[in-house]
Write a protein that holds these residues in place. Sequence first.
Motif: not given
Length: 312
Positions: A138, A141-142, A145, A175, A179
Motif C-alpha cells: 500500500d 502504491n501511494w 502515485e 509492487v 514499474h
Amino acid sequence: MKIFTTLIASALIAVAAMPGAATAEKKRPVIGVALASDVNPFYIAMKRGIEQRAAEVGAKVVIVTANEVVAQQVSGIQDLVAQGVDGILVSPIDAIAVRSGYESAANAGIPIISVARHADSQHQSAFVSMDEKQVGADIANWILEAIDGKGEIAMITGPAGAATFINTAAGFDSVLKSHPDVKVVMRKDAPLTREAGLRLAEDALIAHPNLKAIYAANDELALGAIQAVASLGKKDEVIVTGMNGVLPALRAVKAGDLGLTGELNPVTWGRLAVDTMTEYLAGKKPEGTVAIKHVLIDSQNVDEVLSRNAKK
C-alpha cells in the motif's frame, strides 16, 4: 471437646468466607512483557495499551526492557521465565536471535506470544500481527502515485533480521517489480532511530541528487529523514513516508513535512495482545491470524485522525 470442635469448624467457615480466600482461589494472572524498546514512541504507546487492558482484566504486568539490543532482550525473556510468569508477550528485535528465549519459555511450559514482530521459532504460541506485506504494498502504491510512476527511490528498511520489516519491504518490492521506470538506488538496514534516518537520508540525498522519495520503515526513521530533506533544501522535491502513525509523525504530515504514515494504532495493538494472552491462558487458543488493521494517513485524512486521537 465438642464445644472446641464446633469453634474450630466455625473459624474455618469464617476464614473461607473472607475476601482473601476467594482471591486465592482465583489467581491473578501475571503477564511478562519484553518489548523491543522503551524509548520508541510506538512501543511507549503499545506499553500503555498493554497496561491499560491488563488493569481492566485483572492481570499483573511485569515489563523488561531491551532498547533494540538482542542479547538484552533474550536475557529479559529468561528473567521472566525464572520469575514464573504465566505468559510472555514479546516484540522480537531479531526473528532468529530470540529463539533461545522462546525455547526457555517453552521448556518452562509458559506460552509466549509475539506482538508486532514475529519470531522464527517453533515455540511461538501465537502472533498478534498486521498484514505486513500488504502494508508495504500500500505504501508503494501511494509513492508511485505521488511521483507519477517514475524516478529514484531510497529505502531505509529497519533492523536487519527483523522479520516484520523484511516482510513489509518485500510487499513494497512486489509492487515495484511491475514499474520499470522506478529504481531503488539505495537500500540500507538501520536501527529504528531518528539519528539513523537523518544520517542515511543525508547519504542518499547527496549520492543521488535526483531522488524522488524515501521509504522509511517506521516513523522515527522517517522523522530523521525529513530533517535531512529540509536541511538540504529539498522539501518540495523529495517525499518521505513512514509507518506507525505516532503523534509526532501525524503532526509532520499535517505540517506537510512527511508525506505519509501508516497508522497501526499501537495502543489498540497492546490491548489486543493482552486479550489474546488472557484467552490463551483460559484455554482458548487463537485460530488463524490475530491481526490489527492499518490505515494510510496523508494530507487527505490527517485532520480526521488527529481529531480522533485528541478525543481519546
